[in-house]
Design a protein around this motif. Structure first.
Motif, mmCIF file in Angstrom:
data_model
loop_
_atom_site.group_PDB
_atom_site.id
_atom_site.type_symbol
_atom_site.label_atom_id
_atom_site.label_comp_id
_atom_site.label_asym_id
_atom_site.label_seq_id
_atom_site.Cartn_x
_atom_site.Cartn_y
_atom_site.Cartn_z
ATOM 1 N N ILE A 22 0.812 -1.215 0.000
ATOM 2 C CA ILE A 22 0.000 0.000 0.000
ATOM 3 C C ILE A 22 0.846 1.266 0.000
ATOM 4 O O ILE A 22 0.586 2.193 -0.786
ATOM 5 C CB ILE A 22 -0.951 -0.010 1.220
ATOM 6 C CG1 ILE A 22 -1.951 -1.159 1.087
ATOM 7 C CG2 ILE A 22 -1.668 1.323 1.366
ATOM 8 C CD1 ILE A 22 -2.749 -1.420 2.345
ATOM 9 N N ASP A 23 1.846 1.346 0.857
ATOM 10 C CA ASP A 23 2.620 2.579 1.007
ATOM 11 C C ASP A 23 3.306 3.032 -0.287
ATOM 12 O O ASP A 23 3.212 4.208 -0.653
ATOM 13 C CB ASP A 23 3.637 2.437 2.141
ATOM 14 C CG ASP A 23 2.965 2.382 3.509
ATOM 15 O OD1 ASP A 23 1.776 2.778 3.607
ATOM 16 O OD2 ASP A 23 3.608 1.937 4.469
ATOM 17 N N PRO A 24 4.008 2.143 -1.014
ATOM 18 C CA PRO A 24 4.627 2.607 -2.270
ATOM 19 C C PRO A 24 3.596 3.049 -3.310
ATOM 20 O O PRO A 24 3.844 3.980 -4.072
ATOM 21 C CB PRO A 24 5.412 1.400 -2.775
ATOM 22 C CG PRO A 24 5.577 0.514 -1.620
ATOM 23 C CD PRO A 24 4.436 0.781 -0.703
ATOM 24 N N TYR A 28 3.548 6.677 -4.936
ATOM 25 C CA TYR A 28 3.622 6.830 -6.393
ATOM 26 C C TYR A 28 2.457 7.673 -6.894
ATOM 27 O O TYR A 28 2.638 8.550 -7.745
ATOM 28 C CB TYR A 28 3.600 5.453 -7.056
ATOM 29 C CG TYR A 28 3.672 5.502 -8.558
ATOM 30 C CD1 TYR A 28 4.892 5.684 -9.209
ATOM 31 C CD2 TYR A 28 2.522 5.379 -9.330
ATOM 32 C CE1 TYR A 28 4.958 5.738 -10.592
ATOM 33 C CE2 TYR A 28 2.578 5.430 -10.714
ATOM 34 C CZ TYR A 28 3.803 5.612 -11.331
ATOM 35 O OH TYR A 28 3.855 5.671 -12.699
ATOM 36 N N ARG A 29 1.283 7.422 -6.357
ATOM 37 C CA ARG A 29 0.108 8.160 -6.828
ATOM 38 C C ARG A 29 0.191 9.643 -6.467
ATOM 39 O O ARG A 29 -0.145 10.501 -7.271
ATOM 40 C CB ARG A 29 -1.151 7.545 -6.225
ATOM 41 C CG ARG A 29 -2.411 8.178 -6.742
ATOM 42 C CD ARG A 29 -3.612 7.442 -6.234
ATOM 43 N NE ARG A 29 -4.815 8.022 -6.783
ATOM 44 C CZ ARG A 29 -5.988 7.476 -6.718
ATOM 45 N NH1 ARG A 29 -6.129 6.312 -6.141
ATOM 46 N NH2 ARG A 29 -7.027 8.063 -7.226
ATOM 47 N N THR A 30 0.639 9.966 -5.263
ATOM 48 C CA THR A 30 0.709 11.364 -4.856
ATOM 49 C C THR A 30 1.849 12.102 -5.538
ATOM 50 O O THR A 30 1.714 13.286 -5.848
ATOM 51 C CB THR A 30 0.852 11.490 -3.330
ATOM 52 O OG1 THR A 30 2.004 10.766 -2.897
ATOM 53 C CG2 THR A 30 -0.380 10.981 -2.628
ATOM 54 N N ALA A 36 -4.608 11.360 -11.480
ATOM 55 C CA ALA A 36 -5.414 10.178 -11.173
ATOM 56 C C ALA A 36 -5.959 10.215 -9.753
ATOM 57 O O ALA A 36 -6.711 9.345 -9.363
ATOM 58 C CB ALA A 36 -4.582 8.917 -11.370
ATOM 59 N N LYS A 37 -5.599 11.251 -8.989
ATOM 60 C CA LYS A 37 -5.967 11.313 -7.573
ATOM 61 C C LYS A 37 -7.468 11.296 -7.353
ATOM 62 O O LYS A 37 -7.970 10.564 -6.531
ATOM 63 C CB LYS A 37 -5.349 12.556 -6.938
ATOM 64 C CG LYS A 37 -5.448 12.567 -5.441
ATOM 65 C CD LYS A 37 -4.647 13.701 -4.877
ATOM 66 C CE LYS A 37 -4.589 13.593 -3.357
ATOM 67 N NZ LYS A 37 -3.764 14.613 -2.778
ATOM 68 N N GLY A 38 -8.225 12.076 -8.093
ATOM 69 C CA GLY A 38 -9.657 12.137 -7.879
ATOM 70 C C GLY A 38 -10.454 11.224 -8.779
ATOM 71 O O GLY A 38 -11.667 11.121 -8.653
ATOM 72 N N PRO A 45 2.884 1.672 -11.049
ATOM 73 C CA PRO A 45 4.000 1.600 -11.986
ATOM 74 C C PRO A 45 4.124 0.194 -12.571
ATOM 75 O O PRO A 45 3.740 -0.794 -11.931
ATOM 76 C CB PRO A 45 5.223 1.962 -11.137
ATOM 77 C CG PRO A 45 4.798 1.802 -9.735
ATOM 78 C CD PRO A 45 3.311 1.931 -9.684
ATOM 79 N N VAL A 46 4.638 0.109 -13.761
ATOM 80 C CA VAL A 46 4.747 -1.177 -14.458
ATOM 81 C C VAL A 46 5.543 -2.182 -13.624
ATOM 82 O O VAL A 46 5.194 -3.355 -13.560
ATOM 83 C CB VAL A 46 5.397 -0.968 -15.847
ATOM 84 C CG1 VAL A 46 5.637 -2.287 -16.534
ATOM 85 C CG2 VAL A 46 4.528 -0.066 -16.692
ATOM 86 N N SER A 47 6.584 -1.727 -12.973
ATOM 87 C CA SER A 47 7.442 -2.636 -12.213
ATOM 88 C C SER A 47 6.750 -3.216 -10.980
ATOM 89 O O SER A 47 7.229 -4.195 -10.419
ATOM 90 C CB SER A 47 8.715 -1.912 -11.787
ATOM 91 O OG SER A 47 8.391 -0.826 -10.943
#
Length: 150
Positions: A22-24, A28-30, A36-38, A45-47
Motif C-alpha cells: 500500500i505505502d509505495p 507513487y500516486r501522490t 489520477a488522484k480524484g 508503476p509497471v514494475s
C-alpha cells in the motif's frame, strides 16, 4: 516479514506485508500521478503491477496463514523463505502453470522453457492437460473431457 515474526506477532508481520504494497502505491500516486488522484483509478508503476498478487499469495502461504497450520509447518516455511534462492521462493509463492495439450503450437523453441500461462480459472479448459510446477511438486492435471483429444 519473516524477521518481523521473530520480534512481533504473526498479525503484525501480515500487516507489514500489506503496508509494503500500500505505502509505495500511495507514494507513487501522490508524487507521480496527481491527475489520477480524484478519478478513483489505481495508478501502478509497471514494475509493481504484480506485487499485490505476490503479496496476496505470500499471505496464503503456510508461513503467514492464520489458521490450520502447525507450528512446525510454519517454522519450516519461514526457514525456507529465509534460505532458499529467490527462484525457488517465487515457485513457493506463485507456481508455474503450463498447457500441455497445445504444446506443439505454443512451444516453438525447444531449447527454452515452454510458455507459462496465468494461474487463473479461465485458462483451465475441460479439453486440456496442464502441468503445475511448485517449489516441491510437479502436478499434472488432465481434464475430464481431454481423453477424446489426446
Amino acid at each position: 516479514a519473516v524477521e518481523k515474526c521473530n520480534t512481533a506477532s504473526l498479525g503484525d508481520a501480515r500487516e507489514a506485508l500489506q503496508y509494503a504494497v500500500i505505502d509505495p502505491l500511495i507514494k507513487y500516486r501522490t508524487d507521480y500521478c496527481p491527475a489520477a488522484k480524484g478519478s478513483g483509478q489505481l495508478a501502478v508503476p509497471v514494475s509493481q503491477r504484480l506485487l499485490p498478487l505476490y503479496v496476496s499469495s505470500l499471505l496464503k502461504s503456510k508461513a503467514f496463514r492464520l489458521q490450520n497450520v502447525t507450528v512446525d509447518d510454519r517454522y519450516f516455511a519461514m526457514l525456507q523463505f529465509k534460505t532458499l534462492p529467490i527462484d525457488e521462493i517465487m515457485l513457493m509463492v506463485y507456481p508455474r502453470l503450463f498447457s500441455l495439450h497445445n504444446l506443439a503450437e505454443t512451444w516453438t523453441d525447444k531449447n527454452t522453457v515452454p510458455p507459462r500461462i496465468p494461474l487463473t480459472a479461465e485458462k483451465l479448459t475441460r479439453q486440456g492437460a496442464f502441468l503445475l510446477q511448485t517449489h516441491e511438486h510437479f502436478i499434472i492435471w488432465v481434464a475430464d473431457m481431454s481423453a477424446k483429444f489426446l
